[in-house]
Design an enzyme around this catalytic site. Structure first.
Site, mmCIF file in Angstrom:
data_model
loop_
_atom_site.group_PDB
_atom_site.id
_atom_site.type_symbol
_atom_site.label_atom_id
_atom_site.label_comp_id
_atom_site.label_asym_id
_atom_site.label_seq_id
_atom_site.Cartn_x
_atom_site.Cartn_y
_atom_site.Cartn_z
ATOM 1 N N GLU A 140 -11.078 4.616 7.231
ATOM 2 C CA GLU A 140 -11.094 3.151 7.281
ATOM 3 C C GLU A 140 -9.822 2.620 6.643
ATOM 4 O O GLU A 140 -9.221 3.299 5.812
ATOM 5 C CB GLU A 140 -12.321 2.619 6.526
ATOM 6 C CG GLU A 140 -12.217 2.846 5.030
ATOM 7 C CD GLU A 140 -13.556 2.795 4.310
ATOM 8 O OE1 GLU A 140 -14.354 3.741 4.492
ATOM 9 O OE2 GLU A 140 -13.778 1.838 3.566
ATOM 10 N N LYS A 142 -7.167 0.954 4.233
ATOM 11 C CA LYS A 142 -7.106 0.669 2.799
ATOM 12 C C LYS A 142 -6.568 -0.747 2.660
ATOM 13 O O LYS A 142 -5.413 -1.021 2.957
ATOM 14 C CB LYS A 142 -6.193 1.666 2.099
ATOM 15 C CG LYS A 142 -6.138 1.453 0.598
ATOM 16 C CD LYS A 142 -5.417 2.611 -0.065
ATOM 17 C CE LYS A 142 -5.515 2.550 -1.572
ATOM 18 N NZ LYS A 142 -4.936 1.354 -2.163
ATOM 19 N N ASP A 144 -5.124 -4.050 1.124
ATOM 20 C CA ASP A 144 -4.217 -4.293 0.005
ATOM 21 C C ASP A 144 -4.607 -5.595 -0.688
ATOM 22 O O ASP A 144 -4.007 -6.642 -0.457
ATOM 23 C CB ASP A 144 -2.778 -4.355 0.534
ATOM 24 C CG ASP A 144 -1.780 -4.183 -0.589
ATOM 25 O OD1 ASP A 144 -2.198 -3.936 -1.729
ATOM 26 O OD2 ASP A 144 -0.571 -4.294 -0.303
ATOM 27 N N TYR A 250 -16.912 -2.009 1.018
ATOM 28 C CA TYR A 250 -16.675 -0.622 1.445
ATOM 29 C C TYR A 250 -17.303 0.418 0.510
ATOM 30 O O TYR A 250 -17.176 1.608 0.736
ATOM 31 C CB TYR A 250 -15.191 -0.333 1.620
ATOM 32 C CG TYR A 250 -14.330 -0.696 0.423
ATOM 33 C CD1 TYR A 250 -14.484 -0.054 -0.791
ATOM 34 C CD2 TYR A 250 -13.352 -1.684 0.529
ATOM 35 C CE1 TYR A 250 -13.708 -0.386 -1.882
ATOM 36 C CE2 TYR A 250 -12.561 -2.025 -0.558
ATOM 37 C CZ TYR A 250 -12.749 -1.365 -1.762
ATOM 38 O OH TYR A 250 -11.981 -1.697 -2.834
ATOM 39 N N LYS A 338 -1.563 7.128 2.419
ATOM 40 C CA LYS A 338 -0.723 5.939 2.405
ATOM 41 C C LYS A 338 0.218 5.902 3.612
ATOM 42 O O LYS A 338 0.587 6.941 4.165
ATOM 43 C CB LYS A 338 0.119 5.901 1.120
ATOM 44 C CG LYS A 338 -0.681 5.967 -0.163
ATOM 45 C CD LYS A 338 -1.638 4.816 -0.342
ATOM 46 C CE LYS A 338 -1.014 3.615 -0.994
ATOM 47 N NZ LYS A 338 -0.727 3.744 -2.393
ATOM 48 N N CYS A 443 21.564 9.617 -27.896
ATOM 49 C CA CYS A 443 20.697 8.469 -27.648
ATOM 50 C C CYS A 443 21.509 7.179 -27.741
ATOM 51 O O CYS A 443 22.153 6.935 -28.760
ATOM 52 C CB CYS A 443 19.567 8.471 -28.670
ATOM 53 S SG CYS A 443 18.571 6.963 -28.590
ATOM 54 N N CYS A 446 20.168 5.142 -30.969
ATOM 55 C CA CYS A 446 20.291 5.525 -32.385
ATOM 56 C C CYS A 446 21.379 6.556 -32.615
ATOM 57 O O CYS A 446 21.652 6.927 -33.752
ATOM 58 C CB CYS A 446 18.960 6.047 -32.915
ATOM 59 S SG CYS A 446 18.501 7.674 -32.299
ATOM 60 N N CYS A 461 15.649 11.845 -26.902
ATOM 61 C CA CYS A 461 16.282 11.535 -28.176
ATOM 62 C C CYS A 461 15.551 12.315 -29.260
ATOM 63 O O CYS A 461 14.325 12.372 -29.283
ATOM 64 C CB CYS A 461 16.155 10.033 -28.421
ATOM 65 S SG CYS A 461 16.395 9.562 -30.128
ATOM 66 N N CYS A 467 14.459 6.612 -34.694
ATOM 67 C CA CYS A 467 15.105 5.928 -33.560
ATOM 68 C C CYS A 467 14.405 4.586 -33.349
ATOM 69 O O CYS A 467 13.216 4.542 -33.039
ATOM 70 C CB CYS A 467 15.006 6.787 -32.297
ATOM 71 S SG CYS A 467 15.555 5.899 -30.821
HETATM 72 S S1 IVH Z 1 -13.075 3.312 -1.887
HETATM 73 C C1 IVH Z 1 -14.488 5.489 -5.829
HETATM 74 N N1 IVH Z 1 -12.176 2.098 0.242
HETATM 75 O O1 IVH Z 1 -7.956 1.067 -3.270
HETATM 76 C C2 IVH Z 1 -13.413 4.832 -5.040
HETATM 77 N N2 IVH Z 1 -11.081 1.653 -1.816
HETATM 78 O O2 IVH Z 1 -6.327 2.947 -4.743
HETATM 79 C C3 IVH Z 1 -13.884 3.632 -4.333
HETATM 80 N N3 IVH Z 1 -9.288 0.020 -1.632
HETATM 81 O O3 IVH Z 1 -9.584 0.681 -6.351
HETATM 82 C C4 IVH Z 1 -12.815 3.004 -3.561
HETATM 83 N N4 IVH Z 1 -9.479 -0.364 0.514
HETATM 84 O O4 IVH Z 1 -9.430 -1.356 -4.773
HETATM 85 C C5 IVH Z 1 -12.024 2.275 -1.076
HETATM 86 N N5 IVH Z 1 -11.543 1.061 2.192
HETATM 87 C C6 IVH Z 1 -11.386 1.243 0.898
HETATM 88 C C7 IVH Z 1 -10.407 0.557 0.165
HETATM 89 C C8 IVH Z 1 -10.282 0.798 -1.188
HETATM 90 C C9 IVH Z 1 -8.818 -0.679 -0.593
HETATM 91 C C10 IVH Z 1 -8.723 -0.063 -2.989
HETATM 92 C C11 IVH Z 1 -9.728 -0.167 -4.098
HETATM 93 C C12 IVH Z 1 -9.435 0.991 -4.997
HETATM 94 C C13 IVH Z 1 -8.023 1.290 -4.649
HETATM 95 C C14 IVH Z 1 -7.653 2.709 -4.981
#
Ligand code: IVH
Length: 721
Positions: A140, A142, A144, A250, A338, A443, A446, A461, A467
């Site tokens: 699914e 991710k 932002d 989610y 990612k 450094c 210092c 350092c 320092c």
């Molecule tokens: S599952 C136990 N699903 O990404 C983990 N997270 O980098 C539960 N996020 O803190 C997270 N889309 O804020 C999950 N489809 C998705 C997501 C998602 C965005 C975010 C979420 C999480 C962060 C981790």
């Protein structure tokens, strides 16, 4: 609450006698309103968001009064929102805290197909599944945005909390109620249901909001995520309500009954309860299918209308998710794949060296500002001297061996929240007089020798506490969020007190003698520029409040190399009290002995981290500094995050022989999640030995010591599996 006053506030707010509001033309009023609103918005950010006040209390109040007077005469100016709407109600720092019943974790990252294949392999190994055994995943987008946990009791929304540090978040219930995608009541929901998901703003709403902000002279947001975060974390829920936020569900936290047997099923259930769930969620049968979906979702990215920064994969079977469990901060059963980072070319103007709290000399690229993926970037990390020279960790060439020089054209990239990095150098545009960068051997702060130990990529350092850069960075860390988090004592104030001759703070213990020294000094602090009676009183009170501190926060605050918040948590819950921790570290010998075995036996504590902690307790200077600090504190016991009804909490368990229903890693992780200590050897302190077929000497030792021995099935029954 941080003191708003700060020593360098003089003059910033412009103190010339203003034109009476009654005499302002509409045009002059609009211009002045926009200027002051921007000043106030900036001051708010510095004050609340960055804990670094920029203008004095009195100046701030004067600006707000003027703003209000202008708005009273020209109400239209404030139509799109104004900082006056926040009077006496700072946007952050004043939310109450919410302790998450189930921690809100983050996700590990994958960047390419190989990482995804390894993720699948790790899971199979952990579960003892063959490479060709069926194993389904969901994929699914991710989103932002920022994560939010919604608690429903008997179908009614009773609490909404941000993630915060994962354990404790901010209570934003009133704000969440104003988000259209978040139902206030749910039909047929489990008695207790915590729904988790992402708050975000879509592109069209973001553009419109920024246009409104710009028109009214208010702060505009760098990207939709910042806009969503800034809008949700408003103390005045009316401001949140006026901002177009959305929510995708989610995941879930505490539940009184399961939602389904599978991730897909649980998402379908959340949808039927009335939540928006992402329509691109798909079921996949393995890494190849995951990669295909990743490509598909990436291709659709530009047309979605909201920001996503990758694809999240989760094991579909919830029983398997449960068996896989969690590492310190991330689940084993999910990963975020990612998208490639965003890129831009710019000129590198200079290379600066920053000295961190552990003495690391970190080179930083100062760049001609450039926009990368919607954010202006002016600095990028250069990691270490090898990186600048074009060599990787193992001496192999990176960027085809191209080094980085002052004056070069460099390609900058940023992925998600990470600090921007340099991906490439354009040799064709290198100035003729550019010379290779010579990394300092001393450094810059210092003058002590800066040395690189064998196997360490970083030059450090050797000045230690002598320092000033290390000392001041350690202090900043000490007062930071997650550590002592003292209101009114942020990075800026630390720098000021560090440089102060009459009332210095040079080490953490000095913070707790500040009030007494000030009194002995005829309470001079309140007469200083940037301080007033009230702010000094508040500061002393905030310090006083932090004399009582949790063991986990104290360990984190010490700023020991490799010890982050989660490892500090592990140490605190393992040792329980400062006395136990301190004596164990003092007695421990690196690489050998009972204390060392005990320390490195903690799941999540490796040898490097362990050696770093033990080292600190064996260095006389550091040790004395810690003792001087601790003398002022009342240290609360470390919290064990275990279910209170766990039958094995606090017990020391040894697994031996062949386990048939789970792998050794799974057994250990499960036992630890239930609060047991898992040890590799049997002693009189062992409470329980779980012996499978082929158990040998350990079972015999247990027998001779009278330690209880059970088989794998009995163990599973004991822990209720
Ligand atoms: S599952 C136990 N699903 O990404 C983990 N997270 O980098 C539960 N996020 O803190 C997270 N889309 O804020 C999950 N489809 C998705 C997501 C998602 C965005 C975010 C979420 C999480 C962060 C981790």
């Amino acid at each position: 609450m941080p003191a708003r006053k700060s020593p360098d506030s003089a003059g910033r707010a412009g103190k010339a006698t203003p034109v009476p509001v009654a005499e302002l033309s509409a045009e002059a009023a609009r211009a002045e309103w926009a200027r002051i609103a921007a000043d106030v918005a900036r001051a708010n950010v510095a004050y609340h968001g960055e804990d670094a006040p920029e203008i004095a209390d009195a100046d701030y109040d004067r600006l707000k009064r003027r703003l209000q007077a202008i708005e009273d005469r020209f109400p239209g100016l404030a139509a799109a929102g104004s900082p006056t709407a926040q009077v006496g109600a700072p946007p952050s720092g004043s939310f109450t805290s919410v302790r998450h019943e189930v921690p809100m974790l983050s996700l590990a990252n994958a960047f390419d197909a190989e990482d995804v294949a390894k993720f699948d392999e790790r899971i199979r190994k952990f579960l003892g599944l063959a490479a060709d055994a069926p194993l389904a995943y969901t994929a699914e987008p991710k989103i932002d945005g920022l994560s939010l946990s919604l608690r429903y009791e008997a179908g009614r929304l009773v609490q909404a909390a941000t993630r915060g540090d994962g354990q404790t978040g901010e209570n934003v219930t009133a704000n969440a109620r104003s988000i259209g995608d978040i139902p206030a009541t749910l039909p047929d929901a489990p008695k207790i249901l915590e729904v988790r998901g992402e708050v975000y703003m879509d592109h069209a709403d973001f553009t419109a909001l920024n246009a409104r902000q710009a028109e009214s002279g208010a702060k505009t947001f760098a990207n939709p995520r910042n806009a969503a975060a800034g809008s949700l974390r408003q103390l005045d829920a009316a401001i949140t309500a006026a901002r177009p936020l959305r929510f995708f569900a989610y995941a879930w936290g505490a539940l009184s009954e399961p939602l389904a047997d599978t991730q897909m099923g649980a998402i379908a259930r959340l949808k039927s309860l009335g939540f928006a769930t992402n329509p691109l969620t798909r079921l996949c049968d393995g890494p190849a299918a995951l990669q295909r979906i990743h490509t598909e979702i990436e291709a659709a990215r530009a047309t979605l209308g909201y920001d996503i920064d990758g694809v999240v994969y989760k094991v579909n079977d919830l029983a398997l998710q449960h068996r896989l469990g969690f590492r310190a901060t991330t689940p084993r059963w999910a990963i975020a794949h990612k998208f490639p980072a965003e890129l831009a070319w710019t000129r590198l103007e200079a290379i600066d060296i920053q000295v961190g709290r552990t003495g690391a000399l970190s080179p930083v690229a100062r760049l001609h500002p450039v926009t990368v993926g919607g954010v202006v970037v002016a600095n990028a990390t250069l990691h270490n001297e090898d990186y600048i020279a074009g060599r990787g960790a193992k001496g192999h060439p990176i960027r085809d061996g191209k080094d980085i020089r002052q004056g070069d054209w460099v390609q900058v990239y940023r992925a998600g929240d990470v600090i921007p990095k340099i991906a490439d150098v354009d040799l064709a545009r290198r100035p003729a007089d550019a010379v290779p960068y010579v990394f300092p051997q001393t450094c810059p702060e210092c003058g002590s020798d800066a040395i690189r130990e064998d196997g360490d990529a970083v030059r450090r350092c050797t000045g230690g506490l002598a320092c000033p850069a290390q000392a001041v960075e350690k202090l900043k860390h000490f007062v930071s969020r997650g550590a002592f988090d003292i209101d009114g004592l942020g990075a800026r104030q630390i720098e000021m007190f560090f440089a102060d001759e009459t009332l210095p703070i040079r080490e953490p213990g000095d913070i707790f003698t500040l009030a007494a020294r000030d009194a002995a000094n005829l309470a001079k602090l309140k007469n200083r520029e940037g301080f007033g009676e009230k702010s000094v009183k508040n500061l002393f009170q905030a310090i006083e409040e932090k004399r009582r501190i949790g063991l986990d926060k104290l360990i984190f605050a010490l700023g020991i190399r490799h010890v982050g918040e989660s490892s500090a948590n592990l140490l605190a819950s393992h040792y329980g009290t400062w006395a136990a921790f301190e004596s164990a570290m003092s007695d421990a010998v690196i690489g050998t002995g009972r204390q060392w075995a005990d320390l490195t036996g903690i799941d999540g504590v490796g040898e490097v981290l362990a050696a770093s902690v033990v080292n600190v307790f064996h260095q006389p200077g550091e040790r004395a500094l810690i003792d001087r600090l601790v003398a002022h504190l009342d240290i609360a016991e470390g919290r064990r995050r275990v279910p209170s009804d766990s039958p094995v909490a606090g017990k020391t368990v040894v697994f031996t022989g062949t386990l048939e229903k789970m792998t050794r890693a799974e057994a250990k992780s499960r036992a630890e999640a239930l609060g047991a200590k898992v040890s590799g050897s049997v002693s009189a302190r062992t409470d329980l030995v779980v012996a499978g077929p082929g158990a040998g000497s350990k079972a015999r030792t247990a027998e001779s010591l009278g330690v209880e021995i059970i088989d794998e099935d009995a163990w599973l029954r004991l822990i209720g599996e």
